[in-house]
Write an enzyme that holds these catalytic residues in place. Structure first.
Site, mmCIF file in Angstrom:
data_model
loop_
_atom_site.group_PDB
_atom_site.id
_atom_site.type_symbol
_atom_site.label_atom_id
_atom_site.label_comp_id
_atom_site.label_asym_id
_atom_site.label_seq_id
_atom_site.Cartn_x
_atom_site.Cartn_y
_atom_site.Cartn_z
ATOM 1 N N ASP A 36 -31.735 20.272 40.533
ATOM 2 C CA ASP A 36 -31.471 21.592 41.019
ATOM 3 C C ASP A 36 -31.134 21.680 42.503
ATOM 4 O O ASP A 36 -30.787 22.567 43.083
ATOM 5 C CB ASP A 36 -32.438 22.589 40.748
ATOM 6 N N ASP A 297 14.381 35.651 52.364
ATOM 7 C CA ASP A 297 13.339 34.352 51.924
ATOM 8 C C ASP A 297 12.425 35.407 50.898
ATOM 9 O O ASP A 297 12.245 34.727 49.771
ATOM 10 C CB ASP A 297 12.560 33.900 52.927
ATOM 11 N N GLY A 432 13.962 29.226 46.060
ATOM 12 C CA GLY A 432 15.426 29.590 45.639
ATOM 13 C C GLY A 432 16.275 28.618 44.900
ATOM 14 O O GLY A 432 16.486 28.366 44.060
ATOM 15 N N MET A 433 16.726 28.078 46.189
ATOM 16 C CA MET A 433 17.530 26.666 45.920
ATOM 17 C C MET A 433 16.897 25.536 45.324
ATOM 18 O O MET A 433 17.609 25.073 44.529
ATOM 19 C CB MET A 433 17.992 26.200 47.573
#
Length: 510
Positions: A36, A297, A432-433
């Site tokens: 512990d 973007d 995206g691209m």
């Protein structure tokens, strides 16, 4: 208590130790069996501290079980008092040692008579609360202890606008960076910082807390109980709106102004700050997030789904930022802070399709698998889930691993924090691209098993059964098995690799 392979919030004693080790010159003693006492290693690794963690384990072993703990606990308290000369020693059991049902409070009372420093017993129910609740309770207990001890308090508030920041502590998610950003914000608003507790503060500081005009609680998880106690006992207003995201930043600043106007005492300030002009200027020119949210973007994210999960503060704030400020759909959001479920539901009810309140990571994983979001924003566990499902994940909440205890400056709060969050969101999605190119070229992250050999020799051909068998081998050793099997096949002059060849190669290398 709950037996689990993995937990979002640790056991109660970890919360107590986090608060104790955040204060300066405070030592914690945990009454615990071996196993512990991992807090020291965890804190040293994640926080990368130069100094040793001020926590000691008073080990529960067979001798203690046979004779009782009193002598060992008292001896350890007195030894640390002599060696370290701390201002305060906090004794805490762990969830394991609590089973013994020993009267540790009695041991503390006995030790405090003999020791030179103050000694308190962490008043936490280890069966009922987790790390977060215990940290909140322990901080309130320390503040209450020292305010009760200071019978004659200077009740006059400061002439200048002043604030206490409550809840910055060790192992908090980006807490140190957030603290720097809050300092900068308050300086811009011409508000003097009276105290910051517990991180870097002294236990003698709480007696000066009532001198501030209001308290700022950046995170609901730790500090709220202390603020409520100070409000009840001394009438101190507090601001608990987390300054994360442009909208909540503005709301937090307006609440700060409102809190300063509550007290009848006159404010003597070197300059008069126009809060609305400050909000407008910071939002338009300092924070790039507002501009980014209107850019092409960010508009590429329209229609993409996300899942958010974390502590109540960060999960709620990130959900609102994604939905309200960036126009990204949040399919599901949730928190593991079940004790704060009502507040969480109220905060995010208009910003997501569904919500989940759970501390079971398997439930979260099932929801992510069902929704199949474009990105996940969660804890280290959601990062693991995302890797398994091949979904990108941005870590926005504790528990986190060492890469989220960055050496560089990465706040989540304040106007600089809005920029950091915008970067995190943008970088967590496939662009995206990039999406378009992956579709055209069938993806660059192929699931085919690759070889790392630079040899010009013709590699043996794997038949379908052997490829399937190879796919069952864990990824971290798969490449090595493939290379060794092909090397064995070449040595034997074999052109095809079968399951039998794999077994023969394994036996040859054993």
């Amino acid at each position: 208590m709950k037996l689990a392979h993995w937990m979002y919030a640790g056991p109660a004693h970890i919360g107590t130790l986090r608060v104790a080790s955040s204060f300066k010159n405070v030592h914690a003693i945990m009454h615990a069996p071996l196993g512990d006492d991992y807090f020291n290693v965890m804190r040293s690794m994640l926080e990368r501290e130069r100094n040793f963690t001020p926590a000691t384990a008073s080990i529960v072993d067979r001798h203690v079980l046979a004779r009782g703990s009193r002598k060992r606990v008292v001896d350890n308290i007195l030894r640390k008092d002599k060696e370290e000369s701390p201002d305060l020693i906090i004794l805490t059991p762990t969830c394991t040692s609590s089973i013994l049902q020993e009267d540790l409070k009695n041991f503390v009372d006995r030790a405090s008579i003999i020791s030179d420093c103050n000694v308190i017993f962490a008043d936490v129910d280890h069966y009922q609360v987790n790390e977060i609740q215990a940290a909140d309770r322990t901080l309130e207990q320390v503040v209450r202890y020292y305010l009760d001890k200071s019978h004659t308090l200077d009740q006059f508030v400061t002439d200048a606008p002043s604030v206490n920041i409550i809840g910055i502590l060790t192992l908090g998610f980006h807490n140190r960076h957030d603290c720097r950003e809050l300092r900068r914000l308050l300086k811009d608003l011409d508000i003097r910082i009276n105290q910051i507790i517990p991180e870097g503060g002294s236990v003698e500081d709480p007696k000066n807390l009532p001198k501030a005009r209001f308290n700022l609680i950046p995170y609901r998880e730790v500090g709220l109980m202390t603020a409520m106690y100070l409000n009840k006992e001394f009438g101190m207003p507090y601001v608990s709106t987390t300054p994360m995201g442009a909208v909540d930043m503005a709301e937090c600043i307006r609440q700060i102004k409102k809190s300063l106007d509550i007290l009848a005492a006159p404010i003597l300030s070197s300059k008069r700050v126009d809060y609305e002009s400050y909000i407008d200027g910071q939002t338009r020119f300092v924070s790039q997030a507002a501009w980014f949210s209107r850019s092409i973007d960010c508009q590429n994210f329209t229609g993409k789904e996300t899942v958010v999960f974390g502590d109540a503060t960060h999960a709620a704030s990130i959900t609102k930022i994604l939905a309200r400020e960036m126009g990204i759909r949040v399919s599901c959001t949730g928190t593991y802070c079940k004790h704060d479920a009502e507040w969480f539901k109220e905060q995010i009810k208009d910003f997501c399709d569904e919500m989940i309140i759970t501390d079971d990571h398997a439930e979260v994983g099932d929801i992510i698998a069902r929704v199949e979001p474009s990105a996940i924003f969660g804890t280290q566990m959601e990062r693991h889930i995302g890797k398994r499902l091949e979904i990108p994940c941005g870590v926005i909440s504790a528990p986190a691993h060492i890469q989220n205890f960055s050496l560089g400056y990465r706040p989540f709060l304040g106007y600089e924090g809005t920029n950091q969050i915008a970067d995190l969101v943008y970088n967590s999605f496939a662009l995206g691209m990039e999406d378009h190119l992956l579709e055209i070229f069938c993806g660059h992250d192929t699931k085919e098993i690759m070889t790392k050999s630079l040899s010009t020799d013709i590699s043996p051909i794997w038949d379908p059964e052997s490829r399937q068998e190879l796919g069952k081998i864990p990824r971290f050793v798969r490449d090595e098995v493939k290379i060794n099997t092909e090397k064995f096949a070449r040595q034997k002059g074999l052109l095809n690799v079968t399951v039998e060849v794999m077994h023969a190669a394994k036996e040859a290398l054993s």
